[in-house]
Design an enzyme around this catalytic site. Sequence first.
Site, mmCIF file in Angstrom:
data_model
loop_
_atom_site.group_PDB
_atom_site.id
_atom_site.type_symbol
_atom_site.label_atom_id
_atom_site.label_comp_id
_atom_site.label_asym_id
_atom_site.label_seq_id
_atom_site.Cartn_x
_atom_site.Cartn_y
_atom_site.Cartn_z
ATOM 1 N NE ARG A 151 -2.777 -7.754 -4.140
ATOM 2 C CZ ARG A 151 -3.522 -8.217 -3.146
ATOM 3 N NH1 ARG A 151 -2.993 -8.406 -1.972
ATOM 4 N NH2 ARG A 151 -4.786 -8.505 -3.338
ATOM 5 C CB SER A 188 -4.208 -6.578 4.949
ATOM 6 O OG SER A 188 -3.885 -5.353 4.351
ATOM 7 C CG HIS A 215 -1.923 -1.043 1.347
ATOM 8 N ND1 HIS A 215 -2.031 -1.868 2.434
ATOM 9 C CD2 HIS A 215 -2.906 -1.427 0.489
ATOM 10 C CE1 HIS A 215 -3.040 -2.713 2.251
ATOM 11 N NE2 HIS A 215 -3.582 -2.472 1.072
ATOM 12 C CE LYS A 263 -13.161 -6.776 4.740
ATOM 13 N NZ LYS A 263 -12.605 -6.097 3.581
HETATM 14 O O1 PNS Z 1 -8.886 -2.944 0.620
HETATM 15 P P1 PNS Z 1 -10.193 -3.426 0.080
HETATM 16 O O2 PNS Z 1 -10.959 -4.157 1.166
HETATM 17 O O3 PNS Z 1 -10.027 -4.244 -1.160
HETATM 18 O O4 PNS Z 1 -11.045 -2.114 -0.301
HETATM 19 C C1 PNS Z 1 -12.337 -2.232 -0.798
HETATM 20 C C2 PNS Z 1 -13.026 -0.845 -0.900
HETATM 21 C C3 PNS Z 1 -12.961 -0.103 0.415
HETATM 22 C C4 PNS Z 1 -12.324 -0.022 -1.964
HETATM 23 C C5 PNS Z 1 -14.500 -1.128 -1.320
HETATM 24 O O5 PNS Z 1 -15.052 -2.071 -0.489
HETATM 25 C C6 PNS Z 1 -15.364 0.146 -1.330
HETATM 26 O O6 PNS Z 1 -15.183 1.024 -2.134
HETATM 27 N N1 PNS Z 1 -16.326 0.194 -0.386
HETATM 28 C C7 PNS Z 1 -17.244 1.305 -0.280
HETATM 29 C C8 PNS Z 1 -18.657 0.902 -0.663
HETATM 30 C C9 PNS Z 1 -18.969 1.203 -2.102
HETATM 31 O O7 PNS Z 1 -18.786 2.297 -2.608
HETATM 32 N N2 PNS Z 1 -19.489 0.186 -2.843
HETATM 33 C C10 PNS Z 1 -19.917 0.304 -4.203
HETATM 34 C C11 PNS Z 1 -18.791 0.303 -5.219
HETATM 35 S S1 PNS Z 1 -18.311 -1.302 -5.695
#
Ligand code: PNS
Length: 189
Positions: free
Chosen positions: A113, A151, A40, A64
Amino acid sequence: MTKQNNFDTKESNPGERVHCACMIKKAVYPGSFDPITNGHVDIILRGLEIFDQILVAVLENPKKKSLFSTKERVTMIQEIFAENGNIEVKSFHGLLVDFAKKNESTMIIRGLRAISDFEYEFQMALMNRKLDPEIETLFMMPNVDYSFLSSRLVKEVSMLGGCLAGLVPGEVEDKLRNKYKTAPKTNSI
Ligand code: PNS
């Protein structure tokens, strides 16, 4: 505004949206960051080569189960980038596109990645575009040294007392050791 060819973007209404280099300023880098890894960090630093400011957006998701609380995750990232005034860290809940808009950004950065990341990322990027056509997602690849890093694996290695050197910033290593009550360890090779 005069169009600049190399940065023009056209959606359904050609000419309506004009992006030029002078408008590219702040990008949002969202994630769970439970915890932030060197992968990150690498993406954030690469992002700064393109954008003036990176806003790290830490997902606050009560559904979560995370190892670190939202506050802990935000604080860790703030500590890591304490010397860098171009990096801001905030938590968010709800739709990412709304958070980006509220924070005056139309750019989202995501790290890729490997091919295995692609499908999920592709769906998310297009869903975000559907929700807000002005939002653009930029995929960036981390240093190949971090292509296996996540992570989830970092937590597992830490829980089992493995060496975290080179995987997470020092601040994170300390916090992980504290959580799991494990002693510092170095690689045996
Ligand atoms: O590190 P991660 O868990 O892969 O991140 C995921 C994240 C936070 C980018 C994703 O879950 C997110 O954008 N959540 C916010 C909810 C949202 O906007 N959902 C609709 C778009 S798919």
